[in-house]
Design a protein around this motif. Structure first.
Motif, short mmCIF file in Angstrom:
data_model
loop_
_atom_site.label_atom_id
_atom_site.label_comp_id
_atom_site.label_asym_id
_atom_site.label_seq_id
_atom_site.Cartn_x
_atom_site.Cartn_y
_atom_site.Cartn_z
N ALA A 75 0.82 -1.21 0.00
CA ALA A 75 0.00 0.00 0.00
C ALA A 75 0.86 1.26 0.00
CB ALA A 75 -0.93 -0.01 1.21
N ASP A 76 2.08 1.17 0.57
CA ASP A 76 2.94 2.34 0.66
C ASP A 76 4.03 2.35 -0.42
OD1 ASP A 76 4.35 0.18 1.61
OD2 ASP A 76 5.23 1.23 3.32
N SER A 78 6.36 3.33 -3.30
CA SER A 78 6.75 4.66 -3.75
C SER A 78 6.57 4.78 -5.26
CB SER A 78 8.21 4.93 -3.37
OG SER A 78 8.65 6.16 -3.92
N LYS A 173 13.70 1.88 11.72
CA LYS A 173 12.48 2.44 11.16
C LYS A 173 11.97 3.62 11.98
CE LYS A 173 8.65 2.87 8.81
NZ LYS A 173 8.67 3.58 7.52
N GLU A 176 12.65 6.96 10.63
CA GLU A 176 12.09 7.27 9.31
C GLU A 176 13.19 7.71 8.34
OE1 GLU A 176 9.15 6.62 8.44
OE2 GLU A 176 8.13 6.35 10.36
N THR A 186 12.35 9.48 -0.82
CA THR A 186 11.56 8.26 -0.72
C THR A 186 11.99 7.49 0.52
OG1 THR A 186 10.77 6.34 -1.99
CG2 THR A 186 13.11 6.78 -2.07
N PRO A 187 11.07 6.84 1.22
CA PRO A 187 11.46 6.09 2.44
C PRO A 187 12.50 5.01 2.13
CG PRO A 187 9.08 6.33 2.31
CD PRO A 187 9.62 6.79 0.98
N GLY A 190 10.31 0.29 4.73
CA GLY A 190 8.86 0.25 4.67
C GLY A 190 8.24 0.13 6.04
N ASP A 191 6.95 -0.15 6.06
CA ASP A 191 6.24 -0.30 7.33
C ASP A 191 6.86 -1.43 8.16
OD1 ASP A 191 4.56 1.74 6.69
OD2 ASP A 191 2.94 0.45 5.97
N ALA A 196 11.41 -1.14 1.85
CA ALA A 196 10.63 -0.18 1.08
C ALA A 196 10.62 -0.65 -0.38
CB ALA A 196 11.24 1.21 1.19
#
Length: 358
Positions: A75-76, A78, A173, A176, A186-187, A190-191, A196
């Motif tokens: 969902a996240d 990039s 994480k 961030e 861009t991260p 990821g979560d 990521a």
């Protein structure tokens, strides 16, 4: 017979008009063949796609390739590489690309028995001038004006690129960490600290930079997206992450702060400290003074967590003693070398030294 009569006689013969018609048909067939080869060709559909990538026109590139994300895409994910300057720069290597239809089998995941399909190769050179090839599947979807072929790219999944930095410490994480791809942020993770993921067109080149306070990719890292993988498949972009020069200074400062807690105590045996001085004499009040020079600290990063191997330093005592027998007063200068250990907690933006000599 006059010239006019001879001309009229010739044009009235059926064979003449048959030859003219045949010639026109041959010419038309030749024109249609040329147009289908150079204008309405499978290659031309790919040329339009490559042009859109080079122009940074993500909307057109998506429309031409019928690009889509897999149902299980994060969902996240990039999307910074799908439009604008980042897209244009990622396609720089395609400026002099050759686009050639080849006699190759269409991959099973892109096969459609109801259509005529071709494989078209995009051939280009990477930074080391080695030839790379990306195969694109093109479908013949219709015929315009009964003669001209309509080709379009077979629906192509956007490629999913997992960022895989080496040796990222636990809890990174929480900071961030953010990388830059052609100047776009861009991260890096990821979560929940999972990798990521970047969405990218094929072919493209990803150039990533990362500079945190204590961790960094020291040089820009590149990754070529050359293959077109089926929907849901991923490619891993692995790169090294190293300690920055700020780590050494921060560790020394942290250790010195911990040791200062010891030197601030004006007693012979500082509480919870790895050094001290014993004497049978009486000590003049307020004469006790401890100092420690710059400690020598060895640390390493052999696994995912950096660690302090050892800390070596020398404590120096200055005091006034009174002999309990003679009452004579004398200055005392004492040195004690010591070695100790500590735990190091490090994330991209935070560093803590936890001594275990208490």
């Amino acid at each position: 017979m006059s010239k006019t009569s001879a001309y009229q006689s010739v044009i009235q013969r059926p064979s003449f008009w048959g030859l003219v018609a045949a010639g026109l048909l041959l010419a038309a067939a030749a024109v249609i063949t040329l147009l289908n080869r150079f204008v309405y060709s499978a290659e031309s559909a790919v040329e339009d796609y490559v042009e859109a990538l080079g122009n940074g026109d993500g909307a057109t590139a998506i429309a031409l390739s019928q690009a889509y994300l897999a149902d299980d895409a994060p969902a996240d994910i990039s999307t910074i590489l799908l439009d604008g300057q980042a897209l244009s720069q990622s396609a720089n290597l395609l400026k002099d690309a050759k686009i050639v239809a080849v006699d190759a089998e269409v991959p099973e995941s892109f096969r459609d028995p109801a259509l005529t399909q071709r494989v078209v190769e995009i051939r280009y050179q990477d930074a080391s001038e080695e030839t790379q090839t990306t195969a694109i599947v093109v479908d013949k979807v219709s015929t315009s004006w009964l003669f001209f072929n309509d080709w379009q790219l077979h629906p192509m999944p956007l490629q999913q690129i997992e960022l895989a930095p080496s040796r990222m410490p636990e809890n990174s994480k929480a900071d961030e960490p953010v990388a830059q791809v052609y100047g776009a942020r861009t991260p890096l993770l990821g979560d929940d600290g999972d990798p990521a993921v970047l969405a990218a067109f094929a072919p493209s080149v990803i150039e990533l930079e990362y500079h945190g306070t204590y961790l960094e990719a020291a040089e820009p890292e590149t990754f070529i997206v050359s293959d077109v993988l089926a929907a849901g498949a991923t490619m891993e972009f692995g790169f090294d992450v190293e300690l920055t020069s700020a780590v050494d200074e921060a560790i020394h400062e942290e250790v010195q702060q911990q040791l200062q807690r010891c030197t601030n105590q004006t007693v012979l045996m500082p509480a919870g400290c790895p050094f001290g001085y014993e004497t049978a004499n009486r000590v003049v009040p307020d004469s006790v003074s401890w100092s420690i020079g710059s400690p020598e600290i060895d640390y390493s990063w052999n696994d995912s967590e950096p660690e302090i191997d050892r800390i070596m330093a020398t404590a120096e005592l200055s005091a006034q003693e009174i002999d309990i027998g003679s009452g004579e007063r004398s200055a005392t200068d004492y040195e004690e070398a010591f070695e100790l250990s500590a735990d190091l907690e490090l994330t991209p933006e935070n560093l803590t030294v936890r001594p275990d000599w208490d």
